[in-house]
Enzyme design. Structure first.
Site, PDB file in Angstrom:
ATOM      1  N   ASP A  25       0.850  -1.187   0.000  1.00 20.41           N
ATOM      2  CA  ASP A  25       0.000   0.000   0.000  1.00 20.41           C
ATOM      3  C   ASP A  25       0.888   1.240   0.000  1.00 20.41           C
ATOM      4  OD1 ASP A  25      -2.225   1.599   0.123  1.00 20.41           O
ATOM      5  OD2 ASP A  25      -2.639   1.246   2.241  1.00 20.41           O
ATOM      6  N   ASP A 140      -3.140   2.500  -6.027  1.00 20.52           N
ATOM      7  CA  ASP A 140      -2.082   2.600  -5.018  1.00 20.52           C
ATOM      8  C   ASP A 140      -1.928   1.361  -4.143  1.00 20.52           C
ATOM      9  OD1 ASP A 140      -4.456   2.864  -3.678  1.00 20.52           O
ATOM     10  OD2 ASP A 140      -3.851   4.586  -2.474  1.00 20.52           O
ATOM     11  N   GLU A 141      -2.538   0.230  -4.515  1.00 18.72           N
ATOM     12  CA  GLU A 141      -2.395  -0.958  -3.679  1.00 18.72           C
ATOM     13  C   GLU A 141      -2.498  -2.231  -4.503  1.00 18.72           C
ATOM     14  OE1 GLU A 141      -5.571  -2.061  -0.992  1.00 18.72           O
ATOM     15  OE2 GLU A 141      -6.880  -0.548  -1.882  1.00 18.72           O
TER      16      GLU A 141
END
Length: 398
Positions: A25, A140-141
């Site tokens: 993350d 973003d993860e």
């Protein structure tokens, strides 16, 4: 220098290896990308979510003049914020005007999704130097299956973090655990720039003391109902009577609550599959009144359309069916779909279709959650249909 590992796969079908799943993350991703561009803002409260009028102005002396959150006027929502702004209570999906009350002196910056997508590709490419067993969960993860990758977990985690930092200049937080549930929770435990290694014996000491709402899937409303039963932490949930949970949440959800409280999660890392649909949804901090909270509902719905558009364009799809989902305060869920004559992949077209869906919903109760979905997907080959202008009646303006 690449911090790659070669994956040697040896499987004993009689004694399968213990799964080793990582959740990677990126830390305050959008804000961190902006701090690369404006390093003078490091350590300051910064909020991302303004329009082009929030762009910094270059002064005659070479310095930049930044907009302040106190000067914002409009109905937008916060896209993200730095950890310094979060200390004032400013978080993503919050109405910008409320954020201005909490942190009036925070710096306001416009969003730049093109840059965010570029850095997203860079960080994911860096992780692929270790393994291609990656499940993309957003800009973003990601989840990473490290079960068959050689190396000790902490060394692998440090290697991934170093590779991401070298490729992007950004930090990420990683948890490596036996399943996706614990990996997801673990990546939040030591943010920012954290590395967390969890195993099932760590459940009692590291997971059970956490608030129940820390588990992805327990929303604010369910958390309130658990609290009313005296269930405040994951440990409380693990010790709760199953009959009590079934009485208050139904058999299916109660069984899920019991499993996750004991760290049980059999979901696989989904490496590649053709998606049938893409969706985004948001659960509000409190139940929203359609009339009084229109300034929050309308921009939140528009932002969901933007995020679905980002997903479509990043993965190279268009869709013909646009759907709206609304969960009311009484937990009743209503969905509406609209089929389009041509596939679309732009915010204006999706938002227009969602607005048409919304007209077919009776908004006579408070709203807990809204979601946007696009289905009937096809690969975006050729020239996409021309986008509709983003104008006219706003979805919740009636």
């Amino acid at each position: 220098m690449l911090y790659g590992y070669t994956a040697f796969i040896t499987v004993d079908v009689n004694n399968p290896p213990v799964r080793r799943i990582a959740h990677v993350d990126m830390d305050a991703f959008y804000a961190s990308v902006e701090l690369l561009r404006y390093p003078e803002l490091r350590g300051k409260a910064v909020v991302i979510g303004g329009g082009s009028n929030a762009a910094p102005e270059l002064q005659a002396d070479g310095t930049r003049r930044f907009a302040k959150l106190r000067d914002y006027a409009g109905r937008g929502v916060v896209t993200t914020s730095t950890y310094e702004a979060r200390a004032f209570g400013v978080f993503s999906a919050m109405g910008m005007m409320k954020a201005a009350q909490l942190a009036p002196d925070a710096i306001l910056l416009p969003t730049d999704f093109e840059s965010y997508r570029r850095y997203s590709r860079l960080f994911k490419d860096a992780v692929r130097t270790f393994t291609d067993r990656i499940e993309d969960r957003g800009i973003d993860e990601i989840y990473v299956d490290l079960t068959h990758v050689e190396g000790e977990s902490r060394a692998l985690g440090l290697g991934i973090k170093n590779a991401v930092r070298e490729a992007t200049g950004l930090t990420c937080s990683i948890a490596i655990a036996p399943n996706k549930l614990l990996a997801k929770i673990g990546s939040e435990l030591d943010k920012p720039d954290g590395l967390t290694i969890l195993s099932l014996p760590d459940l009692e000491s590291r997971i059970w003391p956490l608030a129940a709402k820390k588990i992805n899937g327990i929303g604010p409303r369910a958390n309130e109902r658990l609290a009313a039963l005296g269930i405040l932490t994951v440990g409380d949930l693990a010790r709760a009577d199953l009959g009590l949970l079934q009485e208050n949440f139904g058999r299916t959800y109660a069984a899920w609550l019991a499993r996750i409280a004991h760290g049980v999660d059999d979901r696989e890392v989904v490496v590649s599959s053709e998606p049938k649909s893409m969706s985004r949804e948001t659960t509000f901090e409190r139940d929203m009144h359609v009339g009084r909270d229109r300034a929050i509902l309308t921009p939140a719905l528009t932002r969901l359309c933007e995020r679905v558009t980002e997903d479509l364009q990043r993965k190279g799809y268009r869709g013909r069916t646009v759907g709206l989902k609304i969960k009311f305060a009484d937990f009743k869920i209503v969905t509406r779909d609209l089929s389009l004559p041509e596939p679309v992949a732009d915010t204006a077209s999706i938002r227009r279709a969602v607005g048409e869906c919304l007209k077919r919903v009776s908004l006579d109760r408070r709203i807990r959650l809204i979601g946007v979905r696009i289905g009937s997907l096809e690969r975006a080959t050729g020239t996409p249909s021309a986008p509709l202008p983003l104008q006219g009646e706003l979805p919740f303006d009636r």
